[in-house]
Design a protein around this motif. Sequence first.
Motif, PDB file in Angstrom:
ATOM      1  N   TRP A 319       0.809  -1.218   0.000  1.00  0.00           N
ATOM      2  CA  TRP A 319       0.000   0.000   0.000  1.00  0.00           C
ATOM      3  C   TRP A 319       0.845   1.273   0.000  1.00  0.00           C
ATOM      4  CZ3 TRP A 319      -4.090   2.027  -1.717  1.00  0.00           C
ATOM      5  CH2 TRP A 319      -4.587   3.222  -1.212  1.00  0.00           C
ATOM      6  N   LYS A 463      -6.931  -8.943   4.126  1.00  0.00           N
ATOM      7  CA  LYS A 463      -7.044  -7.698   4.898  1.00  0.00           C
ATOM      8  C   LYS A 463      -8.425  -7.147   4.583  1.00  0.00           C
ATOM      9  CE  LYS A 463      -4.876  -3.060   5.095  1.00  0.00           C
ATOM     10  NZ  LYS A 463      -3.781  -2.243   4.549  1.00  0.00           N
ATOM     11  N   ASN A 467     -13.807   1.644   5.047  1.00  0.00           N
ATOM     12  CA  ASN A 467     -13.301   3.015   5.057  1.00  0.00           C
ATOM     13  C   ASN A 467     -14.320   4.122   5.217  1.00  0.00           C
ATOM     14  OD1 ASN A 467     -10.362   2.821   4.775  1.00  0.00           O
ATOM     15  ND2 ASN A 467     -10.864   1.645   2.950  1.00  0.00           N
ATOM     16  N   SER A 514      -9.770   1.863   7.922  1.00  0.00           N
ATOM     17  CA  SER A 514      -8.947   3.075   7.794  1.00  0.00           C
ATOM     18  C   SER A 514      -7.986   3.129   8.972  1.00  0.00           C
ATOM     19  CB  SER A 514      -9.783   4.345   7.823  1.00  0.00           C
ATOM     20  OG  SER A 514     -10.940   4.221   7.068  1.00  0.00           O
ATOM     21  N   GLY A 515      -7.420   2.027   9.332  1.00  0.00           N
ATOM     22  CA  GLY A 515      -6.632   1.933  10.555  1.00  0.00           C
ATOM     23  C   GLY A 515      -7.470   1.215  11.594  1.00  0.00           C
ATOM     24  N   ASP A 534      -3.268   4.170  10.119  1.00  0.00           N
ATOM     25  CA  ASP A 534      -2.528   4.530   8.906  1.00  0.00           C
ATOM     26  C   ASP A 534      -1.335   5.420   9.252  1.00  0.00           C
ATOM     27  OD1 ASP A 534      -4.008   3.062   7.182  1.00  0.00           O
ATOM     28  OD2 ASP A 534      -4.983   4.731   6.174  1.00  0.00           O
TER      29      ASP A 534
HETATM   30  C1  DGJ Z   1      -7.182   2.206   4.504  1.00  0.00           C
HETATM   31  C2  DGJ Z   1      -6.188   1.303   5.174  1.00  0.00           C
HETATM   32  O1  DGJ Z   1      -5.993   1.701   6.489  1.00  0.00           O
HETATM   33  C3  DGJ Z   1      -4.893   1.315   4.373  1.00  0.00           C
HETATM   34  O2  DGJ Z   1      -3.935   0.513   5.009  1.00  0.00           O
HETATM   35  C4  DGJ Z   1      -5.140   0.858   2.979  1.00  0.00           C
HETATM   36  O3  DGJ Z   1      -5.506  -0.496   2.950  1.00  0.00           O
HETATM   37  C5  DGJ Z   1      -6.230   1.715   2.335  1.00  0.00           C
HETATM   38  N1  DGJ Z   1      -7.400   1.801   3.144  1.00  0.00           N
HETATM   39  C6  DGJ Z   1      -6.578   1.182   0.976  1.00  0.00           C
HETATM   40  O4  DGJ Z   1      -7.621   1.872   0.411  1.00  0.00           O
END
Ligand code: DGJ
Length: 720
Positions: A319, A463, A467, A514-515, A534
Amino acid sequence: MKSFFCAIISLCMLPVCVSAQKIIIATDGVAIAYQPDAGKQLQQIYLGKKLSDSASYRNINASLDPAYATGGATYLNEPALQVKHADGNMSLVLNYVSYETKNESPNVVLTDIKLKDPAYPFYVTLHYKAYKTQNIIETWTTISHTEKADVVLNRYASAFINIKSPQNYLTHFYGEYNYEMQMHKFQLPPGIFSIQSKLGVRTACNYNPSFLVSPNNDATETSGEVFAGSLAYSGNFDIQFESLQLNIDMGNSLKIIPGINAYASSYSLKPNENFDTPHFIFTYSVAGEGQISRNFHNWAINYGIWNGHQKRQTLLNNWEATYFNFNQDTLVNLFDGAKKLGVDMFLLDDGWFANKYPRNDSRAGLGDWEANKKKLPGGIGYLVKEATAKGLNFGIWIEPEMVNPKSELYEKHPEWILKAPNRPEHLYRTQLVLDLTNPVVQDYVFGVIDNLMKESPAISYMKWDCNRSMDNAYSPYLGKNQDAMYVRYAAGYYKVLDRIRAKYPKLDMMLCASGGGRVEYGALKYFQEFWPSDNTYPEDRIKIQWGYSYFYPALTVCAHVTAAGSEPLKYKLDVAMSCKLGFDVMVKKMSEREIALSHTVTDNYRRLQDVINYGELYRLVSPYKTNFASLMYVDNAKRKAVVFAYNLESLEADTYPELKLNGLDPNKKYKVTEINLNTGARPQFRENGQVFSGETLMEQGLKWYLKSAKTSSVLELEEI
Ligand code: DGJ
């Protein structure tokens, strides 16, 4: 007053004496005890250190500490349960009926306490699972009835905990995207304070549903009384702390009420339907906050998370190395990078899918889970084959609950999306949330994972990202019955996860939103690790990882070395190694020296993984109180330990912290070796290579040698 007590005593002398019945739920060191009062109302009579026998648990609080307070009758503060009966009566009374215990295993005892409304066929069972050696108690509630029509549950908490003390200090963990799990401790004022979420999904984004309470005096890491709890729930939650000023004799009483957030969530319970609340996990210690964490970690590894004992894979994720900008060749080159770092797996992140609306940024393609033919002409199968040929496992990113309006899924199934009628679509990261209350959508989400696994059974890791939160949320499937939409969404999420786990028990899964927006034990039951943030700047990460360490063991906390921050690579590696090591780097941009150090650290991690993943954590120097941080892990036999030390900001010599170790055997001798060194670099700790007794290391400690900002050391201790 006198005649009241006499009445209790005379009642107790009757052969059928409900008020004599004490129910003690105990682990090896912690107990919570209940007893019905003269009016058959179940009272919590004790919470704390386990006492020697049942006679020692004494009801000194009369009827002020209900086991599960109900609304609308005589309890006038915040209740655990408030309902509207089928006939419209808004009051609820629960009398004690009976209890039973069952040994689920030599270590786990389940106690069920049955309660009933004397005037209605309305039933509540309080469940308690005591994990003896972990000193953890897991509690939840089942609600049911056989009234003539639905009963509306307006408020339905998981538990109701009473803490008796004149003052209480609360530690909770707040944050936002990029700044998760920030600790905040304060003395609770009279009134109600609550940590809660109304985000619908990604609910732990602003507050983690976990907390510590120190009654009486502010506890420290190693001393003082602490009660701590964590709500295992992936939907909207609410943990209320009501500090009541009682009369002068009784002192203050803190009521802790964890559960589903009642906000916009009335639940119509059908006759004969059982409603199980989320589980609330708690522990108690008289030895400070460190012991609380060790109890939680031990429980999580053995009972709380999926495959707690499955060895974690070190990995290279693309990423932060490529974002959306990659193709088949870039990825295959990265596989070579992964080999150079010495990791177990390559994890392909966002951007690999969708053809009509290719996923080249976050604005399109979400929902169309087919490999993009232009970027990946050989498909996922080719990548898995290439990775396997190079001796790497392969993992893949998905975000199956979400959809971009620019997608084929959106075009085909607008009715699968949560969106309120007469309101504009409110996009966040250009995406919308799918309606997981709908069983057909649940099938689709399950299918995203199932299809990938069917096509490429060698995929070893996923994973699962998420988001955005919900807004303008309305389920087309539920139509006019929107009342419990948030609750039904979370139930739909769990249904999908149940199916995935039944079919793919060995698949490693990373929880990401998003983390750390989804980190809590309701979801971790299905996942073995999570992406905490993140934010991978090492200084920020030290604090974020520190926050998670209170409730979540190191093997669940993915920590990747990235290009973020100008700190030396060693510092980044030493920060990542203290949790679950991974990388998000472009290996071809690294120097040979950097690659060599990374490989050394990966090897050290693998060698010491059992200590870091399954050992006991001792937090030594807090980055929340100083400009330094140090923590250590000690294996169960106390033969090996790993110490991590960081200087976040250089300070004057007189402020250097003491580095007194903890958790060692005072009578054992340990050799101290500094590891993770660049080729030819001198150890920073001059005690390197020396042997000390555990007693010396714990009572006198090591000298602090990290004098410059952004420096770090990792010390390996081995019994000789
Ligand atoms: C949010 C995640 O926290 C990131 O590590 C990554 O996977 C992005 N999304 C991808 O869109």
